[in-house]
Design a protein around this motif. Structure first.
Motif, mmCIF file in Angstrom:
data_model
loop_
_atom_site.group_PDB
_atom_site.id
_atom_site.type_symbol
_atom_site.label_atom_id
_atom_site.label_comp_id
_atom_site.label_asym_id
_atom_site.label_seq_id
_atom_site.Cartn_x
_atom_site.Cartn_y
_atom_site.Cartn_z
ATOM 1 N N VAL A 184 0.925 -1.143 -0.052
ATOM 2 C CA VAL A 184 -0.051 -0.144 -0.304
ATOM 3 C C VAL A 184 0.927 1.132 0.108
ATOM 4 O O VAL A 184 1.839 1.100 0.611
ATOM 5 C CB VAL A 184 -1.077 -0.052 1.284
ATOM 6 C CG1 VAL A 184 -1.935 -1.182 1.346
ATOM 7 C CG2 VAL A 184 -0.218 0.058 2.356
ATOM 8 N N ASP A 185 0.204 2.312 -0.599
ATOM 9 C CA ASP A 185 0.874 3.370 -0.519
ATOM 10 C C ASP A 185 0.990 4.010 0.686
ATOM 11 O O ASP A 185 0.403 3.718 1.740
ATOM 12 C CB ASP A 185 -0.035 4.537 -1.394
ATOM 13 C CG ASP A 185 0.133 6.033 -1.470
ATOM 14 O OD1 ASP A 185 0.451 6.685 -0.639
ATOM 15 O OD2 ASP A 185 0.741 6.158 -2.750
ATOM 16 N N GLY A 186 2.264 4.884 1.129
ATOM 17 C CA GLY A 186 2.353 5.291 2.490
ATOM 18 C C GLY A 186 1.104 6.284 3.163
ATOM 19 O O GLY A 186 1.040 5.910 4.141
ATOM 20 N N GLN A 187 0.477 6.902 2.268
ATOM 21 C CA GLN A 187 -0.344 7.510 2.907
ATOM 22 C C GLN A 187 -1.363 6.327 3.467
ATOM 23 O O GLN A 187 -2.088 6.763 4.650
ATOM 24 C CB GLN A 187 -1.446 8.177 1.860
ATOM 25 C CG GLN A 187 -2.525 8.871 2.290
ATOM 26 C CD GLN A 187 -3.284 9.755 1.047
ATOM 27 O OE1 GLN A 187 -2.493 10.171 0.212
ATOM 28 N NE2 GLN A 187 -4.550 10.069 1.199
ATOM 29 N N ILE A 188 -1.726 5.248 2.865
ATOM 30 C CA ILE A 188 -2.869 4.244 3.449
ATOM 31 C C ILE A 188 -1.986 3.649 4.701
ATOM 32 O O ILE A 188 -2.727 3.346 5.734
ATOM 33 C CB ILE A 188 -2.984 3.189 2.576
ATOM 34 C CG1 ILE A 188 -3.859 3.911 1.224
ATOM 35 C CG2 ILE A 188 -3.958 2.138 2.880
ATOM 36 C CD1 ILE A 188 -3.631 2.926 -0.034
ATOM 37 N N ALA A 189 -0.721 3.272 4.931
ATOM 38 C CA ALA A 189 -0.158 2.627 5.584
ATOM 39 C C ALA A 189 0.060 3.505 6.876
ATOM 40 O O ALA A 189 0.052 2.969 7.964
ATOM 41 C CB ALA A 189 1.401 2.230 5.047
ATOM 42 N N ASN A 243 -6.945 -8.502 10.334
ATOM 43 C CA ASN A 243 -6.802 -7.754 11.515
ATOM 44 C C ASN A 243 -6.672 -6.421 10.969
ATOM 45 O O ASN A 243 -5.952 -6.247 9.869
ATOM 46 C CB ASN A 243 -5.845 -8.014 12.563
ATOM 47 C CG ASN A 243 -6.349 -9.303 13.224
ATOM 48 O OD1 ASN A 243 -7.307 -9.700 13.249
ATOM 49 N ND2 ASN A 243 -5.099 -10.170 13.728
ATOM 50 N N LEU A 244 -6.695 -5.192 11.516
ATOM 51 C CA LEU A 244 -6.496 -4.016 10.989
ATOM 52 C C LEU A 244 -4.927 -3.490 10.875
ATOM 53 O O LEU A 244 -4.289 -4.125 11.905
ATOM 54 C CB LEU A 244 -7.158 -2.849 11.971
ATOM 55 C CG LEU A 244 -8.486 -2.828 12.090
ATOM 56 C CD1 LEU A 244 -9.108 -1.827 13.028
ATOM 57 C CD2 LEU A 244 -9.177 -2.643 10.823
ATOM 58 N N LEU A 245 -4.491 -3.260 10.018
ATOM 59 C CA LEU A 245 -3.071 -2.902 9.516
ATOM 60 C C LEU A 245 -2.806 -1.491 9.640
ATOM 61 O O LEU A 245 -3.717 -0.467 9.738
ATOM 62 C CB LEU A 245 -2.738 -3.683 8.381
ATOM 63 C CG LEU A 245 -2.831 -5.032 8.186
ATOM 64 C CD1 LEU A 245 -2.892 -5.661 6.771
ATOM 65 C CD2 LEU A 245 -2.203 -5.855 9.398
ATOM 66 N N GLY A 246 -1.526 -1.199 9.284
ATOM 67 C CA GLY A 246 -1.135 0.287 9.153
ATOM 68 C C GLY A 246 -0.489 1.021 10.348
ATOM 69 O O GLY A 246 0.342 0.325 10.903
ATOM 70 N N LYS A 247 -0.957 2.141 10.666
ATOM 71 C CA LYS A 247 -0.390 3.045 11.815
ATOM 72 C C LYS A 247 1.031 2.966 11.536
ATOM 73 O O LYS A 247 1.757 3.234 12.711
ATOM 74 C CB LYS A 247 -0.707 2.213 13.283
ATOM 75 C CG LYS A 247 -1.947 1.992 13.452
ATOM 76 C CD LYS A 247 -2.284 1.198 14.752
ATOM 77 C CE LYS A 247 -3.590 0.144 14.398
ATOM 78 N NZ LYS A 247 -3.556 -1.331 14.834
ATOM 79 N N GLY A 248 1.397 3.116 10.384
ATOM 80 C CA GLY A 248 3.029 3.580 10.065
ATOM 81 C C GLY A 248 3.795 2.309 10.255
ATOM 82 O O GLY A 248 4.815 2.516 9.874
#
Length: 151
Positions: free
Chosen positions: A72-77, A100-105
């Motif tokens: 994913v693009d950094g904005q999404i991540a 599960n929810l992913l991301g948060k940098g």
């Protein structure tokens, strides 16, 4: 002086009426030796309002038993996202599953592997959460990226 006035007039036109198209974050899918970059099918502002439909799902060939790598693009991540997928088991039963929810940098990639080598992936959606939440406490959807899978 006259030249300066014409340059200023041209600048005003560029700033007011001829803005560059907005960049939408993309998601990259890789499977079976092929990479596709996908723009969102629907994308909204940060609060989940002012949504724009962007198009139809992309298509990707993924034979049974093969994994799909998702980036994913950094904005999404930097926000919160998830992968949701539909697949068919060997007995013909269709199932939906997800991460599960992913991301948060922290999560820029995900490898999607189905439970059994004989399962056939049918579709993938990447969901990005908006800043707002629904009354149920679930995040409101900001955007989604869709891929139809062929075997």
């Amino acid at each position: 002086m006259r030249r300066l006035a014409s340059v200023l007039a041209a600048s005003v036109l560029v700033l007011t009426g001829c803005a560059l198209p907005r960049h939408y974050p993309e998601v990259t899918f890789y499977a079976n030796g092929k990479t596709i970059r996908v723009e969102p099918a629907v994308y909204c502002d940060l609060n989940g309002d002012n949504c724009a439909e962007r198009g139809k799902p992309a298509q990707l060939k993924v034979p049974a038993g093969k994994v799909v790598q998702i980036s994913v693009d950094g904005q999404i991540a930097n926000g919160i996202w998830e992968a949701v997928f539909l697949y068919r088991e060997a007995n013909g039963q269709e199932k939906t599953s997800g991460t599960n929810l992913l991301g948060k940098g922290e999560d820029f990639t995900y490898t999607l592997a189905l439970p059994n080598k004989t399962d056939q992936l049918l579709g993938i959606e990447i969901h990005e959460a908006a800043a707002a939440v629904m009354q149920t406490g679930e995040p409101l959807l900001r955007g989604f990226w869709a891929v139809e899978v062929t075997g």
